[in-house]
Every structure is written in structure tokens, then in C-alpha cells.
Design a protein around this motif. Structure first.
Motif, mmCIF file in Angstrom:
data_model
loop_
_atom_site.group_PDB
_atom_site.id
_atom_site.type_symbol
_atom_site.label_atom_id
_atom_site.label_comp_id
_atom_site.label_asym_id
_atom_site.label_seq_id
_atom_site.Cartn_x
_atom_site.Cartn_y
_atom_site.Cartn_z
ATOM 1 N N VAL A 629 52.138 30.105 130.699
ATOM 2 C CA VAL A 629 53.562 29.765 130.640
ATOM 3 C C VAL A 629 53.714 28.277 130.903
ATOM 4 O O VAL A 629 53.419 27.793 132.000
ATOM 5 C CB VAL A 629 54.370 30.570 131.678
ATOM 6 N N LYS A 630 54.166 27.540 129.921
ATOM 7 C CA LYS A 630 54.334 26.102 130.079
ATOM 8 C C LYS A 630 55.632 25.772 130.811
ATOM 9 O O LYS A 630 56.665 26.393 130.567
ATOM 10 C CB LYS A 630 54.367 25.424 128.700
ATOM 11 N N PRO A 631 55.619 24.799 131.696
ATOM 12 C CA PRO A 631 56.871 24.323 132.297
ATOM 13 C C PRO A 631 57.783 23.765 131.209
ATOM 14 O O PRO A 631 57.305 23.203 130.206
ATOM 15 C CB PRO A 631 56.415 23.221 133.251
ATOM 16 N N GLY A 707 57.208 23.869 152.626
ATOM 17 C CA GLY A 707 56.373 24.967 153.082
ATOM 18 C C GLY A 707 56.657 26.305 152.431
ATOM 19 O O GLY A 707 55.925 27.264 152.659
ATOM 20 N N LEU A 708 57.716 26.418 151.620
ATOM 21 C CA LEU A 708 58.080 27.688 151.001
ATOM 22 C C LEU A 708 57.496 27.795 149.598
ATOM 23 O O LEU A 708 57.064 26.800 149.010
ATOM 24 C CB LEU A 708 59.603 27.831 150.941
ATOM 25 N N GLU A 709 57.506 29.013 149.046
ATOM 26 C CA GLU A 709 57.053 29.215 147.672
ATOM 27 C C GLU A 709 57.909 30.286 147.013
ATOM 28 O O GLU A 709 58.445 31.174 147.680
ATOM 29 C CB GLU A 709 55.576 29.595 147.626
ATOM 30 N N PHE A 710 58.030 30.183 145.690
ATOM 31 C CA PHE A 710 58.909 31.057 144.923
ATOM 32 C C PHE A 710 58.227 31.415 143.608
ATOM 33 O O PHE A 710 57.350 30.686 143.127
ATOM 34 C CB PHE A 710 60.244 30.364 144.645
ATOM 35 N N ASP A 711 58.646 32.535 143.014
ATOM 36 C CA ASP A 711 58.093 32.895 141.713
ATOM 37 C C ASP A 711 58.467 31.852 140.662
ATOM 38 O O ASP A 711 57.639 31.458 139.842
ATOM 39 C CB ASP A 711 58.623 34.274 141.286
ATOM 40 N N SER A 712 59.712 31.420 140.698
ATOM 41 C CA SER A 712 60.193 30.447 139.721
ATOM 42 C C SER A 712 60.978 29.359 140.437
ATOM 43 O O SER A 712 61.669 29.628 141.423
ATOM 44 C CB SER A 712 61.085 31.135 138.683
ATOM 45 N N VAL A 713 60.849 28.139 139.932
ATOM 46 C CA VAL A 713 61.582 27.003 140.497
ATOM 47 C C VAL A 713 62.308 26.281 139.375
ATOM 48 O O VAL A 713 61.734 26.014 138.305
ATOM 49 C CB VAL A 713 60.633 26.027 141.230
ATOM 50 N N ALA A 739 56.422 26.463 142.901
ATOM 51 C CA ALA A 739 56.440 27.657 142.048
ATOM 52 C C ALA A 739 55.065 28.307 141.944
ATOM 53 O O ALA A 739 54.044 27.624 141.895
ATOM 54 C CB ALA A 739 56.934 27.282 140.654
ATOM 55 N N THR A 740 55.052 29.638 141.870
ATOM 56 C CA THR A 740 53.810 30.387 141.641
ATOM 57 C C THR A 740 53.671 30.848 140.196
ATOM 58 O O THR A 740 52.583 31.253 139.785
ATOM 59 C CB THR A 740 53.744 31.625 142.555
ATOM 60 N N LYS A 741 54.772 30.782 139.401
ATOM 61 C CA LYS A 741 54.684 31.280 138.027
ATOM 62 C C LYS A 741 55.398 30.388 137.007
ATOM 63 O O LYS A 741 54.834 30.051 135.976
ATOM 64 C CB LYS A 741 55.274 32.700 137.948
ATOM 65 N N ARG A 742 56.653 30.025 137.295
ATOM 66 C CA ARG A 742 57.454 29.328 136.295
ATOM 67 C C ARG A 742 58.090 28.086 136.885
ATOM 68 O O ARG A 742 58.452 28.055 138.061
ATOM 69 C CB ARG A 742 58.555 30.249 135.755
ATOM 70 N N LEU A 743 58.266 27.049 136.036
ATOM 71 C CA LEU A 743 58.920 25.805 136.443
ATOM 72 C C LEU A 743 59.822 25.328 135.321
ATOM 73 O O LEU A 743 59.396 25.243 134.160
ATOM 74 C CB LEU A 743 57.886 24.719 136.756
ATOM 75 N N GLY A 744 61.064 25.027 135.674
ATOM 76 C CA GLY A 744 62.005 24.461 134.720
ATOM 77 C C GLY A 744 62.699 23.253 135.307
ATOM 78 O O GLY A 744 62.835 23.126 136.532
#
Length: 769
Positions: A629-631, A707-713, A739-744
Motif C-alpha cells: 500500500v503506497k502512501p 510514542g503512539l501508533e495507529f493503523d492509519s495516519v 502508522a502501521t499500515k496506511r499513510l495519507g
């Protein structure tokens, strides 16, 4: 390996796991019974002392909580060795009734091979098995074959590498950090088990697991050095309150409760420093120049009048000259005590001078020593004299002192002549203004300069006297019991035997532990000295923060985790050596984490460009996975930015499904954009609100996302993020790597140059630009 073989292996593991859970149930029932018994004694007013019952209650509550916390995953691994031994590894250790181990605690030395064995160095391990559970059911087993020569040909095809790790990385984020004892990697394990003494700096880029390594190191140290650390506890310092809520279940799930979680803004009892402030104010307050500013300000409160002061006491005219006050001040300063404790020397010198005037007036030959003592007492208690002494040398609390200093232009100018007008203006605060995180280090420094109030010293002394009286009364009671029992049973005891038995029984029956848990007592005591201190996002600490923190750990036993490239604070750390050579010369060492477990390769490619803009010589961590998945980025006209951002949030919310989405906004536009999204999108939580971790959509500025992480940012207006701070590029680097999966990315204007590796989904026309 055939499907039937896999089912057979799972069935075998299921039988073993069921046996382990049976043992867990037995122990949990025992702990619950013990807890119920102690609580019952509390209700019935049992003879046992209140403090003792509280200690037992806390002990059994902690044990019961520990045994309950592993319900979701008691065991996660198995090691098969070349010597035909095998053992299971879990989150806690379990023993049978004969105290034979049935489950090995992950922190035990024998468990190291589970984390460190490799085909190149198998450490005597043939096979390492990862066991995945759903509640109490084994759902999968993954084998790493480390000694191929010792296995049959069919088994050689079952090597699955990092299957357990990748399964954990690709799962949805939950809003809380989980422990990773099942997936600790070799380079992490070396750091976790590193020796206790000195300062260990764990430098690592985003996503390399610095936080979980630090927390698991805390659990390991408390397990390995229990006797040394249990009395003083461990302090874990995080960057913000949201982060502390994010990690607050990790250590309890590992069975550790003797830990204080705190931000720097909470390290002064009774104060929570969380109010926002300008970058300039944070930089000035965080600089070591404030040490001398505060010291000079304290001296300015030790006043000498410009003119003689006439006093009327009991119809007597007395005069306090500047020279008298100056001599009294010198005498007090020469005592080398903190301001409040030195005040008694000043007061005594002033009272001596005033008493001499009265004695001279009455005639010294007619005054006895007792009369002089009475005169001094009358002067001390006279309201006019008391008020004057308060003006010349006031008693001050840290809060009052800092408030007066920072709310007075004239005092600031006198105490900080080397600061510019704009710097002094940045420090000014209203009398009733809430405390900021940077204020807390000033309060702590002020507490060192001022010392305790006389009333606090008296209260402590009185408490010690009362305790001594109570101890003597207890000894008398024990002597009486011994005499009654010896008489009843016609036992003749020598006097020395009575005293010996009295001492022994008194020791056994006296509760010496302080009331409250260790964490509660440590959090309430500014002078508490911890056995070990762990600092996450350590690069954000200012020079004054470091000064405060080092008072909490005089033995310099610390674990610091951070990344200089991610420093966002204007007062933050630029070099580990610059800080630690000052406080722990030749007593600190570094370890590097180089593998990124959080951020997929596609997003890390974008982050690498941002890192290059910060420091062209820096090397980004290597990602262990890609997602395909490309940003993406979208450039829109400024006028339509709001509607484009709302549309992007709704679209990403649909893409992420049950996962969690973070919208990271510039601090300069925080109020505007949080208001917009809260009104247009359902399920939004923002800022430091307690519900932000549980919401499917969190709107945060970069500092709040540390320090936090999310599926998508979704990054809103990256150019404004860069412009909002003197270290804006570092803030953008942090934002990109959450992000752990997606970035926009949504930009009101052109896409910043360092984000050109994102796939552009929309663009402005020349007229728009």
C-alpha cells in the motif's frame, strides 16, 4: 508438514496448555481465598494492625491481578534442546506442589535461548516453537528449526522464521500497548537483559520497539534484582498523559506493580504541569541559565532596607538600621542552609539586636538573663516585629516563590539581567495561571533552594517523637505480657532474658512498613530516590528536566530510550554525551535498535526523505515488512482544504475498518481543525481527552502523538507542521512514522518536497496555486 501432523501438534500443545491453566486456576483460587480472608479480617476488626492488613491486602490483590492478567495468553513458546529437555515459556512462572517448574517465566535466565538462538548459534536449541492462543485454546503453532541436522527431512520444511512476530505486527491496533514477551527479538532481548548499573541509552529510530524494550527491561530488572529494587521501586517517565494511559497495562500484565508512571510535569507532588506554552518560554525555562536566575531571585527575597526602620513595640522606640540587617543576613547566608532553614539565623540575629536596644534602654545592670529571654520572646511574638521579619526574609513555598517571580517584571529583570526583553516577556505568567511542564523543573529547583518550612520540620519532628513514644509503650506492653505468662506458668526469667524476649516479640509484632503502596508513597514524596529510572522519548527533556530527574536517581541507574532525530521540543536534547557526561561521566553506554517493526517499507521510504532533510548523514531503521500500500497525498486549494480534509478522513475511516485512524494536525491550527472535524465526522476524539485512545478516530498534534501508533495516519497541512516549531522537520518525521499500515497527506497548497514519494491523488491547477 501435513495437515494431520499440524492438527496432532496442536492437540499435543492443547493438552499441555490445559494442564498449565489448571495449575493457574488452583493458584488463582488460593490468591482469591487469601484476599477474601484478609478483607474479611478488615471488616471484622481483627486484632491484626491496620497497616499490616493493608500490606497483606495489597500483596494478595497484586498476586490475584497478576494471575488474572495472563488469562488471555499464559504460555507462548516452547524450547526443545539437544539434551532431550524441553520446557514451555510464559508470561509468569508456575510450579507444581513439589515446587518443580511447569512453566518458565520469560525473564528467567534459562529463557534467553528462546529469544537469542539462531541457526548460526543455536545455543543448544533444536526447535523453538511459537504457540498462539485464543483465550485458552491453541489455534496455531509455528516452528523455527535451529539445528537441521538433528531433525528428520519432513521437519526441515517447517521453518517459518518470524511468523509469530509478523502476526502481531499486522493485527489491528487496540488503543493500548500490549506486552511482547512472545515476540521479543534477539537485539531487543540483549538490551532487556543488560546489566543494571549505570545509564543505558537505547537509541533507535521510529518503530524499533524502544518503548516496549524499556518496559520489558523494567519487568526484567524487578524480577532479577527484586531485593535491590523492590524497596525503592522503578520510575517510568513518559512524554505525555495520553502515552502513559497507552502503556499503563503493560507492566501489570507482566506482574509488576512497584512502578510509578509519570510525565515530567507530574514529578512535583501536588502539581500537574500540562498547560500549553510558547516554544520560546519552554526553551528559556529549560535552559541551565535558570539555575542562577532562581538562585539570584531567592537572594533578592533576603532584603536589606535602604533606610533605617523605626519600630514602636510596647511604647518603646526601636530602630533597625541597614547595617544591622546586613550583618544578620550575612550570618544567615554563612550558615549555608536553604533559604527557609537559614531564616532562623536571620531572625535570631535581628531579635538579638532589638533585644540589646531594649536592655540598653532599661539598664543592663538591672536585667537578668531570664529577663532578657522573656524580652526576646515578647519581641518575637509582637505583630509589628513578625510582619517586619516576614518582609525582610519571608518563608516561601516553591509554588509561591515561582509565582511571585514570574508574575513580576521587576523581580525578573533583577534576577535575569542576561536574558533579553523578549525572553523575559515569554516567562511572565499571571498569578492564577495553570502550571506548564517546564514550570515543574523550576519548582523542583526552587524547593532545593528554599528548603522546608519550619512548620513542616516541626511536624516531622513531632511525628518522630510520637513514634518513639508509641514504640516505648509497645515495649512496656510486651514486658507486661511476658511477666504475666511467666508467672502463670511458673517460669523464672532473668532480667536479661525478659529484655531479650521483649525485643524479639516487639520486632515481630511491630508494623514498620509505611502506609500505602510503594508507588503511592513514591509519587507523593518529592525527595524519593528510585532504584531505577526509565525515560521514554528522553530526547524531549530539557537541561532543567535532566537536573530534576537526576535528583530522583542519585545512583544513576537508568534506562533512557529515544531518538535525537525525533527531538521536537525547543529545549530538547541535542546530544546524549552533552547530558550524560555532566551527570554520569564514564558510567553510561549506548545500544542501538536498527530494525523497524512498526512502519512498513512503503511508508519508511517517505520517512527516509524527511530524515535526510533533518540530517543527511542519518540512517533510517530497516523495515521488516511491506504491505503493498503506497502512501498517498492530495494537494488542494487553501479555500477547500477543510472540506477536502473531512472527505479524506471519511474515506480513510472506511479503508481502515475496525482499525484506528489518527489525524495529525499542526499545533498552530489545532483549535480550528479539531473543531471542524468534531462537527463533521462522527466518533472523533481529540487532544488529551481520556477517550482518545479508545476512539476509532483520534485528532492530535504531533506532541500528543509521541510514542503512539495507529493503523492509519492522515497528516493535515504538513507545511504548517514544519513551520509551527523550530524543529518542525523532526515533528513531521514523527508524524510520518506513527502508522502501521496506511499513510495519507492532505496539503493546502503544494506537496512539500520531502513528501514527493507519496502517490498524489489530486492536484491544484496553475490558477489555484
Amino acid at each position: 508438514m501435513t495437515e494431520s501432523t499440524i492438527k496432532h501438534e496442536i492437540a499435543e500443545e492443547q493438552a499441555q496448555v490445559s494442564m498449565l491453566y489448571d495449575r493457574l486456576d488452583v493458584l488463582r483460587e488460593r490468591a482469591a481465598a487469601d484476599l477474601k480472608r484478609v478483607q474479611g479480617e478488615e471488616r471484622l476488626g481483627h486484632d491484626q494492625g491496620d497497616s499490616e492488613r493493608d500490606s497483606f491486602s495489597t500483596l494478595y490483590q497484586g498476586r490475584h491481578a497478576q494471575l488474572s492478567s495472563v488469562e488471555r495468553g499464559l504460555v507462548f513458546g516452547r524450547v526443545d534442546n539437544t539434551d532431550d529437555t524441553k520446557f514451555h515459556i510464559g508470561r509468569i512462572g508456575l510450579f507444581d506442589d513439589d515446587y518443580e517448574p511447569v512453566l518458565v517465566d520469560w525473564r528467567a535466565p534459562v529463557a534467553q535461548s528462546f529469544y537469542r538462538a539462531t541457526p548460526a548459534d543455536p545455543m543448544g536449541v533444536i526447535r523453538r516453537r511459537h504457540i498462539r492462543l485464543h483465550q485458552r485454546t491453541v489455534v496455531a503453532v509455528d516452528d523455527d528449526l535451529l539445528d537441521l541436522e538433528a531433525l528428520s527431512d519432513p521437519d526441515r520444511s517447517t521453518l517459518t522464521g518470524e511468523a509469530a512476530l509478523l502476526a502481531s505486527l499486522t493485527s489491528h491496533r487496540t488503543g493500548r500497548m500490549n506486552e511482547i514477551v512472545a515476540t521479543i527479538q534477539a537485539e531487543q532481548d540483549v538490551i532487556i537483559r543488560s546489566e543494571l548499573p549505570g545509564v543505558l541509552v537505547v537509541q533507535g529510530g521510529p518503530g524499533t520497539g524502544k518503548t516496549v524494550v524499556a518496559l520489558h527491561r523494567a519487568a526484567y530488572l524487578l524480577y532479577t534484582h527484586r531485593e535491590q529494587l523492590a524497596r525503592r521501586g522503578v520510575l517510568v517517565v513518559g512524554p505525555n498523559a495520553t502515552f502513559l494511559r497507552y502503556i499503563d497495562q503493560v507492566l501489570p500484565s507482566l506482574g509488576e506493580t512497584d512502578v510509578v508512571l509519570s510525565t515530567v510535569g507530574e514529578l512535583f507532588p501536588g502539581v500537574v504541569g500540562s498547560a500549553p506554552e510558547s516554544p520560546l518560554a519552554a526553551r528559556v525555562k529549560g535552559s541551565l541559565e535558570m539555575v542562577e536566575v532562581l538562585a539570584r531571585a531567592v537572594r533578592d527575597f533576603q532584603a536589606v532596607p535602604a533606610e533605617p526602620i523605626a519600630l514602636k513595640v510596647d511604647n518603646r522606640e526601636l530602630t533597625l538600621t541597614p547595617s544591622i540587617v546586613r550583618r544578620a543576613r550575612k550570618r544567615a547566608r554563612d550558615a549555608d542552609e536553604p533559604h527557609n532553614r537559614a531564616r532562623r539565623f536571620f531572625v535570631k540575629a535581628i531579635l538579638d539586636a532589638l533585644t540589646d536596644q531594649v536592655v540598653d534602654e532599661l539598664g543592663r545592670e538591672f536585667i537578668s538573663d531570664d529577663d532578657i529571654a522573656d524580652l526576646r520572646k515578647e519581641l518575637r511574638e509582637d505583630p509589628v516585629v513578625r510582619d517586619l521579619l516576614r518582609q525582610l526574609w519571608p518563608e516561601l513555598t516553591p509554588q509561591l516563590f515561582v509565582t511571585i517571580l514570574l508574575s513580576s517584571d521587576s523581580r525578573l529583570a533583577a534576577a535575569a539581567p542576561d536574558l533579553s526583553e523578549s525572553e523575559r516577556a515569554a516567562l511572565v505568567r499571571a498569578n492564577d495561571a495553570p502550571w506548564t511542564a517546564s514550570d515543574v523543573a523550576l519548582l523542583d529547583e526552587a524547593a532545593e533552594l528554599l528548603g522546608d518550612l519550619d512548620s513542616d520540620v516541626y511536624a516531622r519532628k513531632q511525628g518522630a517523637v510520637n513514634q518513639a513514644v508509641g514504640a516505648e509503650e509497645h515495649l512496656d506492653y510486651i514486658r507486661g505480657v511476658i511477666e504475666l505468662e511467666s508467672t502463670a506458668h511458673r517460669i523464672v526469667l532473668m532480667p536479661w532474658e525478659v529484655e531479650q524476649f521483649t525485643g524479639m516479640l516487639a520486632q515481630w509484632t511491630t508494623q514498620t512498613d509505611a502506609v500505602g503502596t510503594l508507588a503511592e508513597r513514591a509519587a507523593a514524596d518529592r525527595t524519593w530516590q528510585f532504584g531505577h529510572v526509565i525515560v521514554d522519548e528522553a530526547q524531549e527533556l530539557s537541561a532543567m528536566d535532566w537536573r530534576l530527574l537526576m535528583r530522583r536517581v542519585p545512583r544513576r541507574s537508568m534506562t533512557l530510550v529515544g531518538d535525537i532525530a525525533q527531538t521536537g521540543s525547543a529545549a530538547g536534547t541535542r546530544s546524549w554525551a552533552e547530558v550524560l557526561d555532566r551527570y554520569a561521566p564514564r558510567r553510561w553506554r549506548t545500544a542501538e535498535l536498527s530494525v523497524n517493526y512498526r512502519t512498513p517499507a512503503e511508508i519508511m521510504a517517505v520517512a527516509a526523505d524527511v530524515l535526510a532533510a533533518i540530517d543527511p548523514s542519518a540512517t533510517p531503521p530497516t523495515s521488516v515488512r511491506d504491505t503493498g500500500v503506497k502512501p498517498w497525498s492530495s494537494s488542494v486549494p487553501a479555500a477547500s482544504f477543510g472540506s477536502a480534509l473531512v472527505a479524506a478522513v471519511r474515506s480513510e475511516q472506511a479503508e481502515v475498518g475496525d482499525g484506528r485512524l489518527a489525524v495529525l494536525v499542526p499545533s498552530s491550527r489545532y483549535a480550528e481543525l479539531t473543531s471542524l472535524l468534531a462537527s463533521q465526522v462522527e466518533g472523533v476524539a481529540f487532544g488529551t481527552h481520556p477517550g482518545v485512545l479508545d476512539s476509532t478516530i483520534a485528532v492530535l498534534d504531533v506532541g500528543q502523538a509521541k510514542g503512539l501508533e495507529f493503523d492509519s495516519v492522515l497528516i493535515a497541512d504538513p507545511s504548517a507542521i514544519v513551520a509551527s516549531s523550530v524543529r518542525g522537520l523532526s515533528d513531521l518525521y514523527v508524524a510520518v512514522t506513527r502508522a502501521t499500515k496506511r499513510l495519507g497527506v492532505v496539503c493546502p497548497g503544494p506537496i512539500p518536497e520531502m513528501l514527493t514519494q507519496t502517490v498524489q491523488t489530486g492536484g491544484m491547477t496553475p490558477e489555484d496555486s
